[in-house]
Design an enzyme around this catalytic site. Structure first.
Site, PDB file in Angstrom:
ATOM      1  CE  LYS A  10     -14.089 -20.266  -3.332  1.00  0.00           C
ATOM      2  NZ  LYS A  10     -14.603 -20.100  -4.647  1.00  0.00           N
ATOM      3  CG  HIS A  94     -10.969 -24.648  -6.767  1.00  0.00           C
ATOM      4  ND1 HIS A  94     -11.288 -23.499  -7.449  1.00  0.00           N
ATOM      5  CD2 HIS A  94     -11.977 -24.860  -5.893  1.00  0.00           C
ATOM      6  CE1 HIS A  94     -12.448 -23.038  -6.994  1.00  0.00           C
ATOM      7  NE2 HIS A  94     -12.887 -23.850  -6.043  1.00  0.00           N
ATOM      8  CD  GLU A 170     -16.068 -27.015  -6.619  1.00  0.00           C
ATOM      9  OE1 GLU A 170     -16.682 -26.669  -5.615  1.00  0.00           O
ATOM     10  OE2 GLU A 170     -14.986 -26.519  -6.964  1.00  0.00           O
ATOM     11  N   GLY A 176     -19.192 -19.183  -7.224  1.00  0.00           N
ATOM     12  CA  GLY A 176     -19.197 -17.763  -6.838  1.00  0.00           C
ATOM     13  C   GLY A 176     -20.189 -16.918  -7.617  1.00  0.00           C
ATOM     14  CB  SER A 216     -23.783 -20.772  -6.058  1.00  0.00           C
ATOM     15  OG  SER A 216     -22.956 -19.856  -6.754  1.00  0.00           O
ATOM     16  N   GLY A 237     -17.960 -22.778  -0.721  1.00  0.00           N
ATOM     17  CA  GLY A 237     -16.848 -21.845  -0.923  1.00  0.00           C
ATOM     18  C   GLY A 237     -17.069 -20.542  -0.200  1.00  0.00           C
ATOM     19  N   GLY A 238     -17.502 -19.539  -0.951  1.00  0.00           N
ATOM     20  CA  GLY A 238     -17.652 -18.176  -0.439  1.00  0.00           C
ATOM     21  C   GLY A 238     -18.397 -18.072   0.888  1.00  0.00           C
TER      22      GLY A 238
HETATM   23  P1  PGA Z   1     -18.717 -20.988  -4.058  1.00  0.00           P
HETATM   24  O1  PGA Z   1     -17.310 -21.685  -4.303  1.00  0.00           O
HETATM   25  O2  PGA Z   1     -19.436 -21.779  -3.004  1.00  0.00           O
HETATM   26  O3  PGA Z   1     -18.354 -19.604  -3.586  1.00  0.00           O
HETATM   27  O4  PGA Z   1     -19.457 -20.982  -5.334  1.00  0.00           O
HETATM   28  C1  PGA Z   1     -17.207 -23.033  -4.516  1.00  0.00           C
HETATM   29  C2  PGA Z   1     -15.777 -23.441  -4.595  1.00  0.00           C
HETATM   30  O5  PGA Z   1     -14.905 -22.991  -3.850  1.00  0.00           O
HETATM   31  O6  PGA Z   1     -15.449 -24.260  -5.414  1.00  0.00           O
END
Ligand code: PGA
Length: 255
Positions: A10, A94, A170, A176, A216, A237-238
């Site tokens: 990100k 996304h 997703e 997140g 997540s 992601g995070g």
């Molecule tokens: P996340 O993000 O793992 O922080 O939930 C997933 C994503 O970037 O789609």
């Protein structure tokens, strides 16, 4: 079976020094990770460094692309530029771009067509905003959202090989939030996407096209998602640029 692990940075990290540090963590572990394919997707400004620093075991991707190569469009990046930087994958559709940048289904469709034409692999993200009460992958409301996203994204699209494209399921509420989707539901939803692919393309493509889960994913749950029969991997992601979490995830992948 080899699984695909996509790391979506990100808008992190906040400096080149930090980015180098994260790339070095990947280098340290990637030679020991035999079973999985790692794809690192940093912000554009770190792609050149990633190309230099990352070893052969790590593949590169971008978080976005523009849909023409030769137009004057201020602020955009073309498929050819991404290929110069050795990017093989591009995240498309996304939910953060759909929401914050009003990215439309038409734009998503154009980007997919461009990537396939120019030899980049799109990672198409689809997912429902919420699940109410007893909603499941068999609920009409969930099917409607996913099938509509697929119908739009693939309008007029031909796929030659199942390895030309990845679909990431997703659920938006899971991104997140620290609340990942239930494993059985992920499996069922991926089967539902395969059902759509079989009707739109062919049984063979539906069986072989990689469909991964994102939302997540962390060091505690990653192995469970990787064990899913229908799933071809995960999108992290995070956790990608949180160094402690990343190290824990990479250690899990050695197993
Ligand atoms: P996340 O993000 O793992 O922080 O939930 C997933 C994503 O970037 O789609």
């Amino acid at each position: 079976m080899e699984k695909l692990i996509i790391f979506n940075f990100k808008m992190a990290p906040s400096s080149l020094a930090e980015a180098k540090n994260v790339f070095q963590i990947f280098n340290k572990f990637s030679s020991k990770i035999k079973k999985h394919k790692l794809v690192i997707v940093p912000p554009y400004i770190f792609l050149a460094e990633a190309k230099e620093v990352l070893g052969k075991k790590c593949f590169l991707g971008a978080q976005n692309v523009f849909w023409f190569d030769r137009y004057s469009v201020t602020g955009e990046i073309s498929p050819k530029m991404l290929k110069l930087l050795k990017s093989q994958y591009v995240i498309i559709g996304h939910s953060e771009r759909r929401e914050y940048l009003q990215e439309t289904e038409v734009m998503i469709n154009l980007k997919i067509k461009t990537c396939l034409k120019d030899g980049l692999k799109p990672i198409l993200c689809i997912g429902e905003k919420e699940r109410k009460g007893k909603d499941s992958s068999s609920s009409f409301s969930v099917k409607k959202i996913l099938f509509e996203q697929l119908n739009h994204a693939f309008q007029g699209v031909q796929i030659k090989k199942s390895s030309d494209l990845v679909i990431a399921y997703e659920p938006i509420w899971a991104i997140g939030s620290g609340k990942s989707q239930d494993l059985v539901e992920v499996e069922k939803t991926i089967s539902l996407i395969r059902f759509w692919l079989a009707r739109r393309f062919s049984e063979k493509l539906a069986k072989n096209l990689p469909i991964i889960y994102g939302g997540s994913v962390n060091n505690q749950n990653i192995l469970s998602f990787l064990k899913l029969k229908e799933g071809a991997g995960v999108l992290v992601g995070g956790a990608s640029t949180n160094k402690n979490e990343l190290i824990k995830i990479l250690k899990q992948l050695i197993k």
